[in-house]
Design an enzyme around this catalytic site. Structure first.
Site, mmCIF file in Angstrom:
data_model
loop_
_atom_site.group_PDB
_atom_site.id
_atom_site.type_symbol
_atom_site.label_atom_id
_atom_site.label_comp_id
_atom_site.label_asym_id
_atom_site.label_seq_id
_atom_site.Cartn_x
_atom_site.Cartn_y
_atom_site.Cartn_z
ATOM 1 C CE LYS A 205 -3.236 2.938 0.627
ATOM 2 N NZ LYS A 205 -4.407 3.186 -0.158
ATOM 3 C CB CYS A 259 -3.936 8.485 0.178
ATOM 4 S SG CYS A 259 -5.581 8.148 0.803
HETATM 5 N N1 SAJ Z 1 -2.016 14.811 -8.811
HETATM 6 C C1 SAJ Z 1 -1.180 15.584 -9.594
HETATM 7 N N2 SAJ Z 1 -0.818 15.086 -10.817
HETATM 8 C C2 SAJ Z 1 -1.226 13.876 -11.266
HETATM 9 C C3 SAJ Z 1 -2.055 13.081 -10.446
HETATM 10 C C4 SAJ Z 1 -2.430 13.584 -9.220
HETATM 11 O O1 SAJ Z 1 -0.790 16.695 -9.236
HETATM 12 O O2 SAJ Z 1 -0.860 13.512 -12.375
HETATM 13 C C5 SAJ Z 1 -2.415 15.317 -7.475
HETATM 14 C C6 SAJ Z 1 -3.926 15.472 -7.326
HETATM 15 O O3 SAJ Z 1 -4.367 16.713 -7.788
HETATM 16 C C7 SAJ Z 1 -4.088 15.313 -5.825
HETATM 17 C C8 SAJ Z 1 -2.992 14.305 -5.464
HETATM 18 O O4 SAJ Z 1 -2.066 14.328 -6.534
HETATM 19 O O5 SAJ Z 1 -3.824 16.529 -5.143
HETATM 20 C C9 SAJ Z 1 -3.486 12.893 -5.267
HETATM 21 O O6 SAJ Z 1 -4.501 12.554 -6.208
HETATM 22 P P1 SAJ Z 1 -4.615 11.122 -6.916
HETATM 23 O O7 SAJ Z 1 -5.795 11.143 -7.791
HETATM 24 O O8 SAJ Z 1 -3.325 10.752 -7.529
HETATM 25 O O9 SAJ Z 1 -4.774 10.104 -5.717
HETATM 26 P P2 SAJ Z 1 -5.769 10.006 -4.454
HETATM 27 O O10 SAJ Z 1 -5.026 10.543 -3.265
HETATM 28 O O11 SAJ Z 1 -7.101 10.564 -4.731
HETATM 29 O O12 SAJ Z 1 -5.892 8.417 -4.329
HETATM 30 C C10 SAJ Z 1 -4.719 7.651 -4.175
HETATM 31 C C11 SAJ Z 1 -4.764 6.483 -5.161
HETATM 32 N N3 SAJ Z 1 -3.463 5.820 -5.199
HETATM 33 C C12 SAJ Z 1 -2.845 5.558 -6.378
HETATM 34 O O13 SAJ Z 1 -3.288 5.858 -7.448
HETATM 35 C C13 SAJ Z 1 -1.536 4.826 -6.266
HETATM 36 C C14 SAJ Z 1 -5.850 5.513 -4.745
HETATM 37 O O14 SAJ Z 1 -5.826 4.349 -5.571
HETATM 38 C C15 SAJ Z 1 -5.658 5.102 -3.276
HETATM 39 O O15 SAJ Z 1 -6.681 4.219 -2.846
HETATM 40 C C16 SAJ Z 1 -5.736 6.354 -2.439
HETATM 41 O O16 SAJ Z 1 -4.656 7.208 -2.828
HETATM 42 C C17 SAJ Z 1 -5.619 5.975 -0.984
HETATM 43 O O17 SAJ Z 1 -6.641 5.963 -0.310
HETATM 44 O O18 SAJ Z 1 -4.519 5.617 -0.549
#
Ligand code: SAJ
Length: 427
Positions: A205, A259
């Site tokens: 995780k 997360c």
């Molecule tokens: N973000 C960027 N650029 C990107 C992708 C995301 O700046 O290309 C930013 C987003 O705006 C946000 C942050 O990163 O602020 C996180 O967003 P996210 O969509 O990447 O992830 P979370 O936090 O919504 O969900 C993540 C997911 N983990 C992965 O994709 C490895 C999800 O599958 C997990 O279940 C979740 O964390 C968790 O609960 O741990």
């Protein structure tokens, strides 16, 4: 093992959908939350979180007669702990809620029960932290009752779908515990279920979210380099991603949510001397809000006394979750530099940032602004009509931190649109 009754501790973004899904798949479920307000809202048929489809699912769960909510646990065949694991000011895992949840089930634990921890936790938590607490029941973990760790990996915004479809990892304190976990989740999980040991599952995780954090840090660093070299990094990323083995993520105002901005610290905390890259990525992403504000200050020739409209406060698009949101950090920095900021967050209209004015509508946020900053790429903001925005604002500066507004379209409405990672840094 045969499981008929389930007790889910924590009715947040993970616990509530999980409890409801088990209930709609035939288990008798009691959902427990220590927050009286949450229990009251749910009892009144409302839902305290915004997540597509969640209200319907919760109502179906109550309608089936299989779901009830309570402030205290009840005896059950299985217990799932899905409480938050925040970080402290000094970036250490705060396992207080896991401890409290575990202590609360000790009086109800019976031989043959299954306990699953879903909360993201430092490696070793299940074996070295949770098992000793539960053994206060007089029962031995892995011998008298099953104990497992199973991380939740659902993406906010797609939780209900991913809960059913994602592959699931279940790590047992013993192989029997892992198999008992499989018996539980197989009730609704359509993805593959992989069994391992508890510490490996915890590590998996943390690795997933760390992988994403490090890669977003790389994208953010590329954005800074793009501005330095006068390269449009969005176009450069698109071209680089044509390579079959390259997949660069998107730059932005920073990384938020409960997360990805938190979990990598669990590894740094546990073994910092082996996690220099992970730590550095966190620092890059945490410094991104300040970087974005520098860009705005340079464009406006200073921020003191300026009127700024900030669009979005959520941590990412189309969710209401404000936890660790970089958008809020950006607003804080702008306020600190003496600007008058009006914020608007459509998914959480009451959300306030100290020192900023909470606008009741998008119009109010934009009215008379000298600059508009796009902080969250909510669908409504992506499709904003620049001519309409221009009609409300006093100035013509726009800063897009998400790479979604078209320079041509906004330019045609008289805007000077700056995009994070494109154009030269004018500091
Ligand atoms: N973000 C960027 N650029 C990107 C992708 C995301 O700046 O290309 C930013 C987003 O705006 C946000 C942050 O990163 O602020 C996180 O967003 P996210 O969509 O990447 O992830 P979370 O936090 O919504 O969900 C993540 C997911 N983990 C992965 O994709 C490895 C999800 O599958 C997990 O279940 C979740 O964390 C968790 O609960 O741990």
């Amino acid at each position: 093992m045969t499981i008929e009754t389930l007790c889910v501790l924590g009715l947040g973004y993970i616990g509530l959908p999980t409890a409801s899904t088990f209930a709609t798949h035939g288990l008798k479920v009691v959902g427990v939350d220590v927050n009286q307000r949450v229990v009251d809202i749910l009892r009144n048929g409302e839902v305290h979180l915004h997540e597509p489809g969640l209200r319907t699912l919760v109502q179906a769960a109550f309608g089936s007669g299989n779901l009830s909510v309570s402030e205290t646990p009840e005896p059950a065949d299985a217990f799932i702990i899905a409480v938050p694991t925040p970080i402290t000011e000094d970036k250490r895992a705060d396992l207080r809620y896991v401890r409290e949840a575990a202590e609360s089930i000790v009086p109800y634990l019976r031989p043959g029960n299954l306990v699953v921890l879903e909360s993201t936790s430092p490696p070793g938590t299940t074996a070295n932290f949770l098992a000793p607490i539960l053994s206060d029941s007089g029962l031995r973990a892995g011998e008298d009752f099953h104990l497992a760790y199973s991380p939740e990996r659902v993406l906010p915004g797609r939780i209900l779908q991913e809960l059913l479809e994602n592959a699931r990892v279940i790590g047992g304190l013993t192989p029997e515990s892992a198999r008992a976990g499989r018996d539980l989740y197989a009730l609704f999980v359509r993805g593959e279920i992989h069994l391992t040991d508890a510490t490996t599952a915890e590590m998996v995780k943390l690795m997933e979210n760390t992988f994403r954090d490090v890669n977003i840090a790389l994208a953010n660093e590329f954005a800074r380099l793009g501005e330095h070299f006068g390269v449009d990094i969005w176009q450069a990323i698109e071209l680089a991603n044509l390579h079959p083995r390259v997949s660069i993520l998107r730059p932005g105002p920073g990384v938020g949510g409960h997360c990805i901005s938190v979990d990598p610290w669990f590894l740094v905390e546990a073994a910092g001397d082996r996690a220099a890259l992970i730590r550095q990525a966190r620092l890059v992403n945490d410094s991104q809000p300040a970087y974005v504000v520098e860009r705005l200050a340079a464009a406006l020739g200073g921020l003191a006394g300026r009127e700024v409209a900030a669009l979005g406060l959520a941590y990412k698009a189309d969710v209401d979750d404000l936890r660790e949101s970089p958008a809020i950090e950006v607003v804080r920095h702008i306020v600190d530099r003496g600007a008058r900021v009006r914020t608007f967050e459509p998914y959480s209209p009451g959300a306030e940032v100290p020192g900023a004015h909470l606008a009741a509508s998008l119009e109010e946020a934009l009215q008379g602004a000298e600059a508009v900053v796009l902080l969250v790429d909510h669908q409504d903001f992506r499709s904003l009509e620049p001519a309409w925005v221009a009609g409300l604002m006093k100035g013509s500066t726009a800063l897009d931190t998400r790479g979604v507004w078209s320079v041509e379209a906004w330019g045609a409405s008289g805007f000077r649109l700056l995009t994070l990672g494109a154009g030269s840094q004018e500091i």
